[in-house]
Design an enzyme around this catalytic site. Structure first.
Site, PDB file in Angstrom:
ATOM      1  N   ASN A  64      -0.476 -33.383 101.956  1.00 31.24           N
ATOM      2  CA  ASN A  64       0.868 -33.652 101.443  1.00 31.24           C
ATOM      3  C   ASN A  64       0.861 -34.814 100.459  1.00 31.24           C
ATOM      4  OD1 ASN A  64       1.593 -31.635 103.163  1.00 31.24           O
ATOM      5  ND2 ASN A  64       2.352 -32.995 104.771  1.00 31.24           N
ATOM      6  N   VAL A  65       1.791 -34.760  99.556  1.00 33.51           N
ATOM      7  CA  VAL A  65       1.911 -35.828  98.535  1.00 33.51           C
ATOM      8  C   VAL A  65       3.208 -36.615  98.736  1.00 33.51           C
ATOM      9  CG1 VAL A  65       0.560 -34.506  96.845  1.00 33.51           C
ATOM     10  CG2 VAL A  65       3.044 -34.224  96.895  1.00 33.51           C
ATOM     11  N   ASP A  66       3.896 -36.355  99.884  1.00 25.43           N
ATOM     12  CA  ASP A  66       5.259 -36.897 100.055  1.00 25.43           C
ATOM     13  C   ASP A  66       5.315 -38.311 100.623  1.00 25.43           C
ATOM     14  OD1 ASP A  66       5.690 -34.597 102.870  1.00 25.43           O
ATOM     15  OD2 ASP A  66       4.800 -36.604 102.848  1.00 25.43           O
ATOM     16  N   HIS A  86      -4.547 -34.815  98.036  1.00 25.00           N
ATOM     17  CA  HIS A  86      -3.941 -34.289  96.799  1.00 25.00           C
ATOM     18  C   HIS A  86      -3.083 -35.305  96.070  1.00 25.00           C
ATOM     19  CE1 HIS A  86      -4.344 -30.083  98.865  1.00 25.00           C
ATOM     20  NE2 HIS A  86      -5.479 -30.477  98.305  1.00 25.00           N
ATOM     21  N   CYS A 123       3.231 -43.671  77.905  1.00 19.15           N
ATOM     22  CA  CYS A 123       2.487 -44.900  78.219  1.00 19.15           C
ATOM     23  C   CYS A 123       2.523 -45.814  76.992  1.00 19.15           C
ATOM     24  CB  CYS A 123       1.047 -44.496  78.543  1.00 19.15           C
ATOM     25  SG  CYS A 123      -0.089 -45.859  78.750  1.00 19.15           S
ATOM     26  N   GLY A 159       0.850 -27.625 110.627  1.00 16.56           N
ATOM     27  CA  GLY A 159       1.750 -27.213 109.546  1.00 16.56           C
ATOM     28  C   GLY A 159       1.059 -26.919 108.242  1.00 16.56           C
ATOM     29  N   SER A 216      -0.895 -23.585 105.930  1.00 14.10           N
ATOM     30  CA  SER A 216      -1.250 -22.160 105.897  1.00 14.10           C
ATOM     31  C   SER A 216      -2.733 -21.998 105.566  1.00 14.10           C
ATOM     32  CB  SER A 216      -0.414 -21.446 104.841  1.00 14.10           C
ATOM     33  OG  SER A 216      -0.650 -22.063 103.581  1.00 14.10           O
ATOM     34  N   ASN A 248       1.538 -24.650 114.754  1.00 11.28           N
ATOM     35  CA  ASN A 248       2.246 -23.983 113.676  1.00 11.28           C
ATOM     36  C   ASN A 248       3.379 -23.152 114.273  1.00 11.28           C
ATOM     37  OD1 ASN A 248       2.822 -22.333 111.316  1.00 11.28           O
ATOM     38  ND2 ASN A 248       0.835 -23.020 110.538  1.00 11.28           N
TER      39      ASN A 248
HETATM   40  C1  BV8 Z   1     -10.445 -27.811  93.147  1.00  9.03           C
HETATM   41  C2  BV8 Z   1      -0.460 -31.384  94.886  1.00  9.03           C
HETATM   42  C3  BV8 Z   1     -12.578 -28.144  92.198  1.00  9.03           C
HETATM   43  C4  BV8 Z   1       0.432 -30.928  93.764  1.00  9.03           C
HETATM   44  C5  BV8 Z   1      -1.544 -29.359  95.728  1.00  9.03           C
HETATM   45  C6  BV8 Z   1      -9.755 -21.115  90.308  1.00  9.03           C
HETATM   46  C7  BV8 Z   1      -9.917 -22.224  89.471  1.00  9.03           C
HETATM   47  C8  BV8 Z   1      -9.902 -23.518  89.968  1.00  9.03           C
HETATM   48  C9  BV8 Z   1      -9.743 -23.728  91.307  1.00  9.03           C
HETATM   49  C10 BV8 Z   1      -9.569 -22.613  92.113  1.00  9.03           C
HETATM   50  C11 BV8 Z   1      -9.580 -21.314  91.650  1.00  9.03           C
HETATM   51  N1  BV8 Z   1      -9.393 -20.457  92.696  1.00  9.03           N
HETATM   52  C12 BV8 Z   1      -9.250 -21.182  93.825  1.00  9.03           C
HETATM   53  C13 BV8 Z   1      -9.377 -22.470  93.473  1.00  9.03           C
HETATM   54  C14 BV8 Z   1      -9.289 -23.568  94.299  1.00  9.03           C
HETATM   55  C15 BV8 Z   1      -7.829 -24.015  94.252  1.00  9.03           C
HETATM   56  C16 BV8 Z   1      -7.109 -23.248  95.338  1.00  9.03           C
HETATM   57  O1  BV8 Z   1      -7.369 -23.523  96.490  1.00  9.03           O
HETATM   58  N2  BV8 Z   1      -6.253 -22.293  94.992  1.00  9.03           N
HETATM   59  C17 BV8 Z   1      -5.626 -21.512  96.046  1.00  9.03           C
HETATM   60  C18 BV8 Z   1      -4.136 -21.438  95.862  1.00  9.03           C
HETATM   61  C19 BV8 Z   1      -6.314 -20.181  96.123  1.00  9.03           C
HETATM   62  N3  BV8 Z   1      -7.905 -25.427  94.548  1.00  9.03           N
HETATM   63  C20 BV8 Z   1      -7.927 -26.322  93.543  1.00  9.03           C
HETATM   64  O2  BV8 Z   1      -7.764 -26.091  92.366  1.00  9.03           O
HETATM   65  C21 BV8 Z   1      -8.208 -27.739  94.037  1.00  9.03           C
HETATM   66  N4  BV8 Z   1      -9.234 -28.332  93.203  1.00  9.03           N
HETATM   67  O3  BV8 Z   1     -10.771 -26.780  93.674  1.00  9.03           O
HETATM   68  O4  BV8 Z   1     -11.272 -28.614  92.396  1.00  9.03           O
HETATM   69  C22 BV8 Z   1     -12.508 -27.324  90.959  1.00  9.03           C
HETATM   70  C23 BV8 Z   1     -12.118 -27.921  89.797  1.00  9.03           C
HETATM   71  C24 BV8 Z   1     -12.129 -27.153  88.623  1.00  9.03           C
HETATM   72  C25 BV8 Z   1     -12.491 -25.810  88.675  1.00  9.03           C
HETATM   73  C26 BV8 Z   1     -12.851 -25.200  89.893  1.00  9.03           C
HETATM   74  C27 BV8 Z   1     -12.847 -25.976  91.043  1.00  9.03           C
HETATM   75  C28 BV8 Z   1      -6.966 -28.584  93.945  1.00  9.03           C
HETATM   76  C29 BV8 Z   1      -5.921 -28.055  94.901  1.00  9.03           C
HETATM   77  C30 BV8 Z   1      -4.783 -29.057  95.012  1.00  9.03           C
HETATM   78  C31 BV8 Z   1      -3.485 -28.412  94.569  1.00  9.03           C
HETATM   79  N5  BV8 Z   1      -2.396 -29.387  94.738  1.00  9.03           N
HETATM   80  N6  BV8 Z   1      -0.605 -30.305  95.867  1.00  9.03           N
HETATM   81  C32 BV8 Z   1       1.872 -30.795  94.217  1.00  9.03           C
HETATM   82  O5  BV8 Z   1       2.165 -30.971  95.421  1.00  9.03           O
HETATM   83  O6  BV8 Z   1       2.706 -30.529  93.347  1.00  9.03           O
HETATM   84  S1  BV8 Z   1      -1.685 -28.144  96.890  1.00  9.03           S
HETATM   85  C33 BV8 Z   1      -0.235 -27.943  97.776  1.00  9.03           C
HETATM   86  O7  BV8 Z   1      -0.540 -26.888  98.737  1.00  9.03           O
HETATM   87  C34 BV8 Z   1       0.215 -29.102  98.654  1.00  9.03           C
HETATM   88  O8  BV8 Z   1      -0.618 -30.223  98.638  1.00  9.03           O
HETATM   89  C35 BV8 Z   1       0.237 -28.469 100.059  1.00  9.03           C
HETATM   90  O9  BV8 Z   1       0.075 -29.367 101.073  1.00  9.03           O
HETATM   91  C36 BV8 Z   1      -0.919 -27.566  99.915  1.00  9.03           C
HETATM   92  C37 BV8 Z   1      -1.243 -26.604 100.965  1.00  9.03           C
HETATM   93  O10 BV8 Z   1      -0.090 -25.879 101.327  1.00  9.03           O
HETATM   94  P1  BV8 Z   1       0.429 -26.079 102.841  1.00  9.03           P
HETATM   95  O11 BV8 Z   1       0.542 -27.541 103.084  1.00  9.03           O
HETATM   96  O12 BV8 Z   1      -0.459 -25.338 103.751  1.00  9.03           O
HETATM   97  O13 BV8 Z   1       1.886 -25.498 102.763  1.00  9.03           O
HETATM   98  P2  BV8 Z   1       2.333 -23.974 103.005  1.00  9.03           P
HETATM   99  O14 BV8 Z   1       3.765 -23.866 102.600  1.00  9.03           O
HETATM  100  O15 BV8 Z   1       1.314 -23.053 102.412  1.00  9.03           O
HETATM  101  O16 BV8 Z   1       2.221 -23.802 104.593  1.00  9.03           O
HETATM  102  C38 BV8 Z   1       3.127 -24.478 105.452  1.00  9.03           C
HETATM  103  C39 BV8 Z   1       2.702 -24.121 106.856  1.00  9.03           C
HETATM  104  O17 BV8 Z   1       3.494 -24.863 107.777  1.00  9.03           O
HETATM  105  C40 BV8 Z   1       2.905 -22.650 107.203  1.00  9.03           C
HETATM  106  O18 BV8 Z   1       1.771 -22.196 107.916  1.00  9.03           O
HETATM  107  C41 BV8 Z   1       4.161 -22.671 108.098  1.00  9.03           C
HETATM  108  O19 BV8 Z   1       4.116 -21.644 109.074  1.00  9.03           O
HETATM  109  C42 BV8 Z   1       4.031 -24.013 108.762  1.00  9.03           C
HETATM  110  N7  BV8 Z   1       5.281 -24.651 109.191  1.00  9.03           N
HETATM  111  C43 BV8 Z   1       6.486 -24.637 108.544  1.00  9.03           C
HETATM  112  N8  BV8 Z   1       7.371 -25.405 109.243  1.00  9.03           N
HETATM  113  C44 BV8 Z   1       6.695 -25.913 110.316  1.00  9.03           C
HETATM  114  C45 BV8 Z   1       5.369 -25.432 110.289  1.00  9.03           C
HETATM  115  N9  BV8 Z   1       4.457 -25.754 111.228  1.00  9.03           N
HETATM  116  C46 BV8 Z   1       4.853 -26.587 112.224  1.00  9.03           C
HETATM  117  N10 BV8 Z   1       6.107 -27.086 112.315  1.00  9.03           N
HETATM  118  C47 BV8 Z   1       7.044 -26.773 111.393  1.00  9.03           C
HETATM  119  N11 BV8 Z   1       8.294 -27.282 111.508  1.00  9.03           N
HETATM  120 ZN    ZN Z   2      -2.024 -44.793  78.457  1.00 11.62          ZN
END
Ligand code: BV8
Ligand code: ZN
Length: 250
Positions: free
Chosen positions: A104-106, A121, A150, A189, A191, A215
């Protein structure tokens, strides 16, 4: 409704005897603070799609749109506060060695008072220059819907990790070390779809830790050698704390 954690005897005893625990969190842990998750029904990305907004090229192509989305999220976060789940993790520090690894970033774990937080993140409350990296954290008004520049003239951006960007230098490796040396990992929490963060529970599991998914939805539970507790983190985490407190104090 408080969660009846006593049924999870194996987990409670393991936690009570643990040397070190890691709590790996995703946006679900902040849902009860009123912050939309990423993929849920109120998912942030439902209205927008990740690749349109959370990546560098989109920001450089349409800085006003992406900046406005972050300002919208910052206003929601600013109006929210840590929930009972965040607070229970702080309380747990009285009895256990707790390390938070968050996607999380919050900033809510820090606002709640957790003392050891690894941010994989980045953090939406921080900003940096896209060119020289100068930090701009405090001086930006939440109402400013245009990204500032900047003093070097380049655009300022949120200090978060966008898709396709590497995680902050060394953070993943440090977080991985914590996960590989803990006795219990609570996965709360998330996915588990974003990499490399999603690899951390398996790193804990293969190092012999007990891994527990907490979850509301068991479809995100990675079956296999992991325990699963179905419930809201704002209920389950306080229930775990109460049980540990009972065991440790009596
Ligand atoms: C990287 C910040 C190396 C920004 C976020 C192609 C090219 C490049 C990379 C990739 C590619 N294909 C795949 C990748 C890797 C990619 C990736 O993973 N993509 C996915 C979508 C397939 N990752 C990256 O790019 C990462 N960097 O790989 O670098 C690299 C570099 C260059 C080239 C290649 C590789 C960077 C990833 C970071 C992205 N930034 N956040 C912003 O916030 O704006 S990610 C974002 O998703 C948040 O940080 C968040 O936390 C995160 C994960 O999501 P979840 O937290 O799981 O949230 P979600 O809604 O999905 O799930 C919520 C869950 O909670 C559910 O299960 C629900 O049931 C449950 N829930 C709900 N309420 C409750 C609960 N549980 C309990 N109690 C409750 N009350
Ligand atoms: Zn600058």
């Amino acid at each position: 409704m408080s969660y009846d954690i006593r049924i999870q005897k194996e987990l409670i005893n393991k936690l009570a005897d643990s040397r070190k625990i890691v709590v790996f969190t995703g946006s679900g842990v902040s849902a009860e603070s009123g912050i939309p998750t990423f993929r849920g029904d109120d998912g942030l990305w439902k209205k927008f799609s990740a690749h349109e907004l959370a990546n560098f090229d989109s920001f450089m192509k349409n800085p006003d749109l992406v900046w406005e989305w972050y300002q919208y999220r910052r206003r929601i976060i600013n109006d929210s506060k840590p929930n009972a789940g965040h607070r229970a993790l702080v309380e747990l520090e009285k009895y256990l060695d707790v390390t938070i690894v968050t996607q999380n970033v919050d900033n809510l774990h820090q606002r709640a008072g957790s003392s050891r937080v690894y941010e994989l993140h980045g953090n939406i409350t921080r900003n940096k220059c896209t060119a020289c990296g100068k930090r701009y954290d405090g001086e930006i008004e939440l109402a400013d819907n245009k990204p500032p520049h900047c003093e070097c003239g380049a655009l300022v951006r949120p200090d978060v990790v966008w898709f396709g960007e590497n995680l902050p230098e060394g953070v993943y490796e440090l977080a991985e070390e914590q996960c590989e040396s803990c006795d219990v990992m609570l996965v709360v929490g998330t996915s588990g779809v974003v990499y490399p963060a999603a690899l951390l529970p398996s790193a804990a599991l293969s190092s012999g830790a007990m891994v527990v998914d907490i979850n509301i939805d068991d479809s995100d539970h990675q079956h296999g050698r992991r325990l699963f507790i179905k419930g809201r983190s704002g209920e389950v985490l306080p229930a775990i704390f109460d049980e540990i407190k009972r065991l440790k104090e009596y």
